[in-house]
Scaffold this motif. Structure first.
Motif, PDB file in Angstrom:
ATOM      1  N   TRP A  10       0.822  -1.209   0.000  1.00 55.53           N
ATOM      2  CA  TRP A  10       0.000   0.000   0.000  1.00 55.53           C
ATOM      3  C   TRP A  10       0.860   1.265   0.000  1.00 55.53           C
ATOM      4  O   TRP A  10       0.405   2.313  -0.481  1.00 55.53           O
ATOM      5  N   GLN A  11       2.083   1.185   0.506  1.00 55.63           N
ATOM      6  CA  GLN A  11       2.915   2.383   0.568  1.00 55.63           C
ATOM      7  C   GLN A  11       3.337   2.883  -0.817  1.00 55.63           C
ATOM      8  O   GLN A  11       3.147   4.065  -1.129  1.00 55.63           O
ATOM      9  N   PRO A  12       3.921   2.027  -1.696  1.00 52.40           N
ATOM     10  CA  PRO A  12       4.210   2.536  -3.044  1.00 52.40           C
ATOM     11  C   PRO A  12       2.957   2.904  -3.818  1.00 52.40           C
ATOM     12  O   PRO A  12       2.971   3.853  -4.606  1.00 52.40           O
ATOM     13  N   LEU A  13       1.857   2.175  -3.587  1.00 53.29           N
ATOM     14  CA  LEU A  13       0.613   2.518  -4.274  1.00 53.29           C
ATOM     15  C   LEU A  13       0.118   3.894  -3.845  1.00 53.29           C
ATOM     16  O   LEU A  13      -0.299   4.715  -4.681  1.00 53.29           O
ATOM     17  N   ALA A  14       0.160   4.158  -2.534  1.00 54.81           N
ATOM     18  CA  ALA A  14      -0.284   5.462  -2.040  1.00 54.81           C
ATOM     19  C   ALA A  14       0.630   6.569  -2.556  1.00 54.81           C
ATOM     20  O   ALA A  14       0.164   7.651  -2.946  1.00 54.81           O
ATOM     21  N   THR A  15       1.937   6.320  -2.573  1.00 55.36           N
ATOM     22  CA  THR A  15       2.881   7.313  -3.103  1.00 55.36           C
ATOM     23  C   THR A  15       2.608   7.570  -4.574  1.00 55.36           C
ATOM     24  O   THR A  15       2.634   8.722  -5.041  1.00 55.36           O
TER      25      THR A  15
ATOM     26  N   MET B  62      -3.485  12.199 -13.698  1.00 56.92           N
ATOM     27  CA  MET B  62      -4.604  11.469 -14.282  1.00 56.92           C
ATOM     28  C   MET B  62      -5.894  12.271 -14.189  1.00 56.92           C
ATOM     29  O   MET B  62      -6.711  12.268 -15.116  1.00 56.92           O
ATOM     30  N   LEU B  63      -6.092  12.975 -13.078  1.00 59.78           N
ATOM     31  CA  LEU B  63      -7.298  13.792 -12.938  1.00 59.78           C
ATOM     32  C   LEU B  63      -7.303  14.977 -13.898  1.00 59.78           C
ATOM     33  O   LEU B  63      -8.359  15.359 -14.414  1.00 59.78           O
ATOM     34  N   LEU B  64      -6.150  15.558 -14.139  1.00 58.16           N
ATOM     35  CA  LEU B  64      -6.071  16.764 -14.969  1.00 58.16           C
ATOM     36  C   LEU B  64      -6.021  16.467 -16.463  1.00 58.16           C
ATOM     37  O   LEU B  64      -6.391  17.328 -17.272  1.00 58.16           O
TER      38      LEU B  64
ATOM     39  N   ALA C 237      -7.687   2.997 -14.036  1.00 62.81           N
ATOM     40  CA  ALA C 237      -6.398   2.898 -13.348  1.00 62.81           C
ATOM     41  C   ALA C 237      -6.411   3.696 -12.054  1.00 62.81           C
ATOM     42  O   ALA C 237      -5.912   3.235 -11.013  1.00 62.81           O
ATOM     43  N   LEU C 238      -6.990   4.883 -12.080  1.00 62.61           N
ATOM     44  CA  LEU C 238      -7.029   5.733 -10.893  1.00 62.61           C
ATOM     45  C   LEU C 238      -7.903   5.126  -9.805  1.00 62.61           C
ATOM     46  O   LEU C 238      -7.469   4.972  -8.651  1.00 62.61           O
TER      47      LEU C 238
ATOM     48  N   LEU D  18      -0.253   7.249  -6.115  1.00 60.26           N
ATOM     49  CA  LEU D  18      -1.491   8.022  -6.232  1.00 60.26           C
ATOM     50  C   LEU D  18      -1.255   9.496  -5.933  1.00 60.26           C
ATOM     51  O   LEU D  18      -1.806  10.375  -6.604  1.00 60.26           O
ATOM     52  N   VAL D  19      -0.435   9.770  -4.935  1.00 59.38           N
ATOM     53  CA  VAL D  19      -0.143  11.167  -4.591  1.00 59.38           C
ATOM     54  C   VAL D  19       0.610  11.851  -5.732  1.00 59.38           C
ATOM     55  O   VAL D  19       0.328  13.017  -6.077  1.00 59.38           O
TER      56      VAL D  19
END
Length: 383
Positions: free
Chosen positions: A126-131, A140-142, A152-153, A133-134
């Motif tokens: 979860w740590q690399p995944l959370a990083t 991806m949103l923009l 994917a998001l 996402l940050v």
């Protein structure tokens, strides 16, 4: 293939000769050389596979820092292309931007695995995944344009939330200390539902409505799939064993988030489609609140499961979602078939029981087909 269909339409009297000629001229003008594209695709795939094979064969011979520098350079190059050329690329093909954003996000995600391989480090997933996402979530949103980036998001957020849930819960249990903070973890696993109101709010206020629609749909699918899985787990008695991730308090937290997300979707996207999408998410939340009470009671758990999908079918009828309605009918039919086997497992040991089961399966399939044909909406509005 299309020209043959147009000719048959003319022969059947559905179109006149003038319309036939105009359709044939349009198809000839816009014909796509599929065979040629396929040849180009095969050639590009062969080249790509050859490059991958060469890199893989000499992977260990390349110093780790060199590999990381090349990987980082690819990420930087892709980000630079998006930053400097996004509008020009989008004018030529929005899907080209979508592909570029998706590849950039994928390169960013794999960079963390590459980093761990080179330096022989490890961390909870979860740590690399959370990083990731940050760092790459804003991109991806923009810049997202369609379902690949949206999936994917939302998928990354779901994976990170559940990995955090399992990792922290297991860590607390191994240490033999306090009980794991299951309520907080339940809230974390429910948070991806909030992508639905975000998408509902921005799809009419952005130049990229398709992306926000897909983002909302992905979050809705998460709510429906999660509720369906929880109802199935309740049917086999998976909620027993004292405090844990599936106890009543945690289901109530998830239910509350679902109700809030559903209400926000209905408010932020007025209209029949928005209200029905919000109603589905809210219904999923209500059913989550009741699954603990159906633990180990196969009929009640199946009733909750089918209540969800009956609600989805009703919403699809109101909103005119033909495909969603047909999917709901198919899921209900499959659950009825599964329930019949669960309740009559002893009968299946005899030949007569197998005959009855076969007749029942055929009857349910025929009824589902008739319902789908007779009541499915004639038009389909974008959800």
């Amino acid at each position: 293939m299309v020209t043959g269909r147009i000719a048959r339409w003319h022969e059947a009297g559905l179109i006149d000769a003038e319309t036939r000629d105009r359709l044939l001229a349009h198809e000839a003008e816009h014909a796509r050389p599929v065979a040629l594209w396929a040849v180009f695709g095969i050639g590009a795939l062969a080249i790509g596979l050859g490059i991958v094979s060469l890199v893989a064969a000499n992977w260990e011979a390349v110093p780790g820092r060199v590999r990381l520098a090349l990987h980082l350079a690819l990420v930087a190059g892709a980000l630079g292309a998006i930053w400097l050329r996004e509008q020009r690329i989008a004018a030529a093909s929005p899907w080209a931007v979508e592909a570029l954003v998706f590849v950039t996000a994928a390169l960013g995600l794999t960079f963390f695995g590459h980093l761990g391989q080179v330096y022989q480090t490890s961390a909870p997933l979860w740590q690399p995944l959370a990083t990731w996402l940050v760092l790459f979530g804003p991109l991806m949103l923009l810049s997202g344009r369609g379902w690949p980036v949206a999936a994917a998001l939302v998928g990354g957020a779901i994976y990170a939330a559940w990995e955090y849930n399992f990792a922290l819960g297991e860590l607390v249990r191994r240490q033999g200390g306090e009980e794991a903070p299951w309520t907080t973890l339940a809230l974390v696993t429910a948070l991806p539902l909030l992508f639905a109101p975000l998408g509902a709010f921005l799809r009419a206020r952005s130049s990229r409505p398709a992306f926000w629609r897909r983002l909302e749909q992905c979050a809705l699918a998460y709510g429906v799939a999660g509720t369906s899985i929880l109802a199935a787990l309740a049917g086999v008695g998976a909620f027993e064993g004292g405090p844990g991730p599936l106890d009543l308090a945690n289901q109530l937290v998830r239910a509350a988030v679902g109700l809030v997300a559903g209400a926000l979707v209905a408010v932020l996207r007025p209209g029949v489609s928005g209200r029905m999408a919000g109603a589905i998410i809210a219904l999923a939340g209500l059913i989550v609140a009741g699954v603990s009470g159906a633990n180990g009671i196969a009929v009640l758990a199946a009733a909750l499961f089918m209540a969800l999908w009956v609600g989805i079918a009703a919403a699809a009828l109101v909103a005119g979602w033909r495909g969603v309605f047909q999917l709901a009918v198919a899921v209900i039919a499959l659950r009825l078939i599964a329930l019949s086997f669960e309740l009559a497992s002893d009968l299946l040991l005899s030949g007569f029981g197998l005959i009855l089961a076969g007749v029942l399966v055929l009857s349910i399939a025929w009824a589902a087909w008739r319902v789908s044909r007779s009541f499915a909406p004639r038009r389909e509005e974008a959800a």
